[in-house]
Design a protein around this motif. Structure first.
Motif, PDB file in Angstrom:
ATOM      1  N   UNK A   1      -1.275  87.822  20.670  1.00 21.26           N
ATOM      2  CA  UNK A   1      -0.087  88.231  19.919  1.00 21.26           C
ATOM      3  C   UNK A   1       0.122  87.246  18.769  1.00 21.26           C
ATOM      4  N   UNK A   2       0.221  87.741  17.563  1.00 23.07           N
ATOM      5  CA  UNK A   2       0.333  86.882  16.387  1.00 23.07           C
ATOM      6  C   UNK A   2       1.766  86.514  16.066  1.00 23.07           C
ATOM      7  N   UNK A   3       2.728  87.162  16.717  1.00 26.51           N
ATOM      8  CA  UNK A   3       4.143  86.936  16.408  1.00 26.51           C
ATOM      9  C   UNK A   3       4.768  86.074  17.499  1.00 26.51           C
ATOM     10  N   UNK A   4       5.601  85.107  17.091  1.00 25.46           N
ATOM     11  CA  UNK A   4       6.308  84.269  18.051  1.00 25.46           C
ATOM     12  C   UNK A   4       7.779  84.231  17.672  1.00 25.46           C
ATOM     13  N   UNK A   5       8.635  84.531  18.636  1.00 28.58           N
ATOM     14  CA  UNK A   5      10.077  84.471  18.398  1.00 28.58           C
ATOM     15  C   UNK A   5      10.752  83.742  19.561  1.00 28.58           C
ATOM     16  N   UNK A   6      11.939  83.214  19.305  1.00 29.04           N
ATOM     17  CA  UNK A   6      12.767  82.635  20.354  1.00 29.04           C
ATOM     18  C   UNK A   6      12.217  81.337  20.909  1.00 29.04           C
ATOM     19  N   UNK A   7      12.558  81.071  22.163  1.00 25.74           N
ATOM     20  CA  UNK A   7      12.155  79.873  22.902  1.00 25.74           C
ATOM     21  C   UNK A   7      12.584  78.589  22.176  1.00 25.74           C
ATOM     22  N   UNK A   8      13.751  78.625  21.582  1.00 30.46           N
ATOM     23  CA  UNK A   8      14.216  77.477  20.801  1.00 30.46           C
ATOM     24  C   UNK A   8      14.395  76.245  21.684  1.00 30.46           C
ATOM     25  N   UNK A   9      15.044  76.432  22.828  1.00 28.84           N
ATOM     26  CA  UNK A   9      15.309  75.286  23.702  1.00 28.84           C
ATOM     27  C   UNK A   9      14.012  74.703  24.252  1.00 28.84           C
ATOM     28  N   UNK A  10      13.090  75.582  24.632  1.00 28.62           N
ATOM     29  CA  UNK A  10      11.816  75.110  25.189  1.00 28.62           C
ATOM     30  C   UNK A  10      11.012  74.353  24.138  1.00 28.62           C
ATOM     31  N   UNK A  11      10.970  74.899  22.934  1.00 25.28           N
ATOM     32  CA  UNK A  11      10.240  74.216  21.872  1.00 25.28           C
ATOM     33  C   UNK A  11      10.868  72.866  21.543  1.00 25.28           C
ATOM     34  N   UNK A  12      12.186  72.806  21.584  1.00 24.70           N
ATOM     35  CA  UNK A  12      12.867  71.530  21.313  1.00 24.70           C
ATOM     36  C   UNK A  12      12.505  70.496  22.382  1.00 24.70           C
ATOM     37  N   UNK A  13      12.441  70.953  23.643  1.00 26.98           N
ATOM     38  CA  UNK A  13      12.090  70.034  24.729  1.00 26.98           C
ATOM     39  C   UNK A  13      10.655  69.539  24.579  1.00 26.98           C
ATOM     40  N   UNK A  14       9.742  70.439  24.220  1.00 25.67           N
ATOM     41  CA  UNK A  14       8.348  70.044  24.027  1.00 25.67           C
ATOM     42  C   UNK A  14       8.206  69.118  22.820  1.00 25.67           C
TER      43      UNK A  14
END
Length: 925
Positions: A1-14
């Motif tokens: 899948x070439x599209x990525x949306x959301x997961x703001x909190x998870x990305x911030x933690x990583x």
């Protein structure tokens, strides 16, 4: 899948975890979620950040979950390419020939750590952790643990389904990382608005109502949301999804899809050609069809299925006979290209097994591979199952059973080794083969500490008539080991060990010299000499120790490099025991260097222990501290497995006691939980000695208690060497608490044991002098002892003697006291013996003499050394200093050692505290 949306909190933690690593601290995160929740896509998004440019991948594949290092192959390949001189290439990708000793997995882990440390700050990304093989998991844990010990900038991010692998890996990380540097994130469904955003990104023409319906139907799963978009909203399961996407595809596309599904790992297009027997154009056309349908993706020139849910569904749709045929083709292909690569061979065995095809030939190749020990216990059981399912009367099966027994021995799986060697002994036709198998079975029982069973198997071997002279040496050597170590019949074991060496020497002479012996004969000769050496150490006979060590070192030159280094280190120890300390240091240093260069971590720990001990004996305490510190770092990663030595902890503490940290070290010794009774003997001896040295009569109760505990351990173990060392330590401790009569009694018992080396004789003179009843006699005896010590290489012993001589002179009101104590203080400062320095200064102050520490200006710091002092004061570690000044870590360590010695500082903390003073001194130079 070439599209990525959301997961703001998870990305911030990583991102936070990566930020911690950028700041120079290891950190890790594990993201856990159900299939289809977007874990891999989240991992890919986290990998796009730019702050850690060195990125490495570890990927788990279900069929390879039992293939050693399969998941870490890309990581190891990348590290080997980045550090061509680091040894990883030779260990993993260019394995040695089969006749060389098998590769120890620990060497791979250590080589990978060194390579990762060399490339600098790094990010390791682990996908599908639930299927990562056991050895790859061990590698990842090792890298994090090593980074934590060295404060190495490393971030590790893993994604996984809930699984035992995930749970155990997180638990292992919790043991090495503080809570603030470890995150476990549960990845739930996309929020409704995020799911809607993803629908609009994938299907921009969809209406608002249709888009919301798709988002709701997907239940927030990115995988199923994409599937719904592609199927125009039709409800699908994985099987129908595969069927729908393959509809209209050609037969070749279907065949390639089935091959990828069964292989369950990326395949290069040329490999697919080879497996299918197709022309390149045909494979390329089939690949284009699959790529266009979104069920296969291409990455790095290799094809793989787009998602594991697709693979699982596809496998279920493939007819059984077709599935078995693909497994057979894959197994034969891997067997053809594997060579001695244990990973490909193990993978080939798995495919052959799934095809119902025989794999006896592959199993025999596996047990002969130089990398066989990478298989571990699980691989051992697979091989055992193959052997047990085959015809027991087949000669090839018996060879496999023998190989399995050998592998079990190498892995220290003693129960399995005992069972397999016993089976070989029962089935072998040749008497010599049966007798050899019984000796090996006896060794397995010995490893299980079953004295009676080991003895019975050995006697059964002896009853088989053979004319094999080497076998008789093997039997007698093992017999002596049982006598010495299991049955505690030391005198009989020592006598038999000598007889075996005589017989082995005769065998070598008949062959025209040791060099003319074949490998098995030479190994038997070396083993006999090793046992004779150990028996001589137990017996406290330095000359016999040296003779056995010299012969062993010469004979081991024809074996593998590790065996020769091990024998050379034993010779170093023997040289030190016989007073040839400079030779001992030179030899131990060579072993220390070569063991690190060729990545033998456990041998490096042994060499570091003995080298540090010899350096300390001559009084070079700063160099001894640097060596033991590095050896302890290796031991923290690789484990401390002492043989005929104490744990590295004891040498660390011995140096700390001398270098000015005695109270901290004593607390550490008191809280050490030592399960080995043999090791506990001198733990109690150290405590008794140093409490006596530091506190004198005030420590009487503690000293007597520690001596009592140590003697109880010595009586239980029955080791003359350790008992003698304890008595010598106890005698000095007793003198220092005012118990001269008890001290003389302890010295009498030491004399009766007859266990001594050159240093022991000097220590005996020292303690005997202190135990004299009246002051004039003590002064005279100390002066005589000091004269003997000063003509030797034992500088530290001489320093303590001079300290006691000065203090006795002071107590007697002798005018020579000040000069002697000032000399002690000066010598102690030069040697880095901060504890003796403090005691000497105490004695001088009691005489009204003002004491002072020599300044850095007295010897002069260079500009480079001054620069390093400033960085140390700023809190920089040695690796950080090396990076900032573009120096090697070894060079920085030498500079730090020189600075400490020049300044007279005991450690980095004291050096940092004096930085202002040093800067002022520098301004007036």
């Amino acid at each position: 899948m070439s599209v990525f949306v959301g997961r703001v909190d998870e990305l911030a933690a990583l991102d936070e975890i990566i930020g911690v690593a950028v700041c120079g601290h290891p950190a890790a995160a594990v993201v856990v979620g159900d299939p289809g929740s977007g874990k891999s896509r989240l991992l890919a998004e986290a990998a796009t950040q730019e702050r850690l440019s060195n990125r490495f991948s570890v990927v788990g594949y279900e069929p390879e979950s039992e293939v050693p290092l399969a998941s870490a192959s890309d990581l190891l390949r990348a590290l080997a390419d980045a550090t061509p001189q680091g040894g990883l290439e030779a260990l993993v990708f260019a394995p040695a020939h089969e006749e060389v000793s098998p590769l120890e997995p620990l060497r791979v882990l250590e080589a990978a750590h060194r390579a990762l440390r060399a490339v600098g700050p790094a990010l390791i990304l682990i996908d599908d952790l639930q299927w990562v093989d056991e050895l790859s998991l061990a590698l990842c844990h090792y890298l994090v643990r090593a980074a934590a010990a060295n404060e190495q900038p490393l971030a590790l991010i893993a994604v996984a389904r809930p699984s035992p692998n995930e749970a155990s890996f997180v638990a292992s990380l919790e043991q090495v990382l503080p809570a603030e540097r470890l995150r476990r994130l549960a990845l739930g469904p996309l929020a409704s608005e995020e799911a809607l955003e993803l629908v609009k990104a994938l299907a921009p023409m969809a209406g608002e109502d249709a888009a919301r319906a798709l988002a709701e139907t997907s239940r927030g799963s990115p995988f199923w949301l994409e599937a719904l978009v592609r199927s125009a909203g039709a409800e699908v399961d994985a099987g129908r999804l595969v069927t729908g996407r393959l509809r209209g595809a050609g037969a070749d596309a279907g065949a390639l899809f089935a091959l990828l599904a069964i292989a369950a790992r990326p395949l290069a297009l040329e490999d697919a050609n080879d497996l299918s027997g197709w022309a390149p154009e045909r494979s390329e056309q089939a690949a284009r069809e699959l790529l266009a349908r979104g069920i296969v993706v291409e990455s790095g020139g290799a094809l793989r299925l787009a998602h594991d849910l697709i693979r699982a569904a596809a496998v279920n749709e493939i007819p059984d006979d077709r599935r078995r045929e693909i497994h057979r083709v894959l197994g034969d292909w891997l067997a053809r290209i594997a060579g001695s690569d244990v990973r490909r061979l193990r993978e080939a065995v798995g495919h052959r097994h799934a095809a119902g095809a025989p794999s006896l030939d592959l199993a025999n190749r596996l047990v002969r591979s130089a990398q066989r020990t990478l298989l571990g216990g699980d691989g051992l059981q697979i091989l055992a199952a193959i052997a047990d399912e085959a015809d027991p009367m087949d000669a090839e099966v018996l060879a496999l059973q023998e190989g399995i027994a050998s592998l079990a021995t190498e892995l220290a799986e003693h129960e399995e080794a005992l069972e397999r060697w016993s089976l070989v002994a029962a089935r072998a036709e040749l008497p010599a083969r049966r007798a050899s198998a019984l000796v090996a079975a006896s060794r397995a029982a010995y490893g299980l500490v079953r004295a009676e069973e080991a003895r019975e198997l050995l006697e059964e071997s002896r009853q088989i008539a053979t004319d094999d002279a080497v076998l008789r040496i093997e039997q007698d050597t093992h017999d002596a080991a049982i006598l010495l170590w299991l049955e505690q019949r030391t005198a009989e074991g020592r006598a038999l060990a000598r007889e075996v060496v005589t017989a082995a020497t005769r065998l070598a002479d008949r062959a025209g010299g040791v060099q003319e012996l074949h490998e098995r004969g030479r190994r038997a000769y070396v083993d006999a000499l090793r046992l004779d050496y150990e028996a001589a150490v137990m017996d406290g006979d330095p000359e016999a120790v040296l003779g056995a060590a010299e012969a062993r070192e010469a004979a081991a030159r024809g074996l593998n490099f590790e065996a020769h280094l091990t024998a050379s280190l034993a010779l170093s120890v023997a040289l030190r025991q016989n007073g040839r300390v400079r030779e001992a240091i030179a030899r131990a240093r060579r072993v220390w260097t070569e063991a690190q260069r060729h990545i033998f971590p456990r041998l490096a720990v042994d060499a570091g222990f003995w080298l540090s001990r010899s350096l300390a004996v001559i009084g070079d305490l700063i160099a001894a501290e640097l060596v033991v510190r590095e050896a302890a770092e290796i031991a923290a990663r690789a484990g401390d497995v002492p043989r005929a030595r104490h744990r590295i902890l004891r040498q660390e503490c011995a140096i700390g006691l001398e270098r000015g940290r005695p109270r901290d070290v004593l607390r550490r010794l008191e809280t050490t939980e030592e399960p080995n009774e043999h090791q506990r003997i001198m733990l109690h001896g150290d405590l008794a000695l140093w409490y006596g040295r530091l506190d004198g009569p005030a420590a009487e109760a503690t000293v007597l208690e520690e001596i009592s505990k140590g003697l109880a351990c010595a009586d239980a173990v029955g080791c003359k060497r350790c008992a003698a060392e304890l008595l010598l330590f106890s005698a000095e401790a007793l003198v220092r608490i005012g118990e001269q009569e008890q001290a003389r009694d302890a010295l009498g018992r030491w004399d009766a044991l007859g266990v001594r080396e050159v240093l022991d004789d000097l220590l005996r003179l020292h303690v005997g002098a202190l135990a004299e009843a009246d002051a004039p006699a003590r002064i005279a005896a100390l002066e005589a002892a000091l004269a003997s010590a000063e003509g030797s290489a034992f500088g530290l012993a001489a320093l303590w003697m001079r300290l006691d001589f000065g203090r006795e002179l002071a107590a007697a009101g002798d005018a020579r006291a000040v000069a002697q104590l000032e000399r002690v203080a000066a010598d102690a400062s030069d040697l880095g013996a901060a504890t003796v320095l403090e005691l000497a200064e105490q004695a001088l102050r009691a005489l009204g003499v003002r004491t002072w520490r020599r300044s850095a200006a007295a010897k002069g710091l260079t500009e480079r050394e001054r620069e390093i002092v400033r960085l140390i004061a700023a809190g920089a570690s040695n690796p950080e200093i090396a990076r900032q000044l573009f120096l090697s870590r070894k060079t920085v360590e030498r500079h730090v050692s020189n600075v400490l010695k020049k300044v007279g500082a005991r450690n980095r903390t004291e050096l940092a505290a004096r930085v202002a003073e040093l800067e002022v001194e520098g301004a007036h130079r």
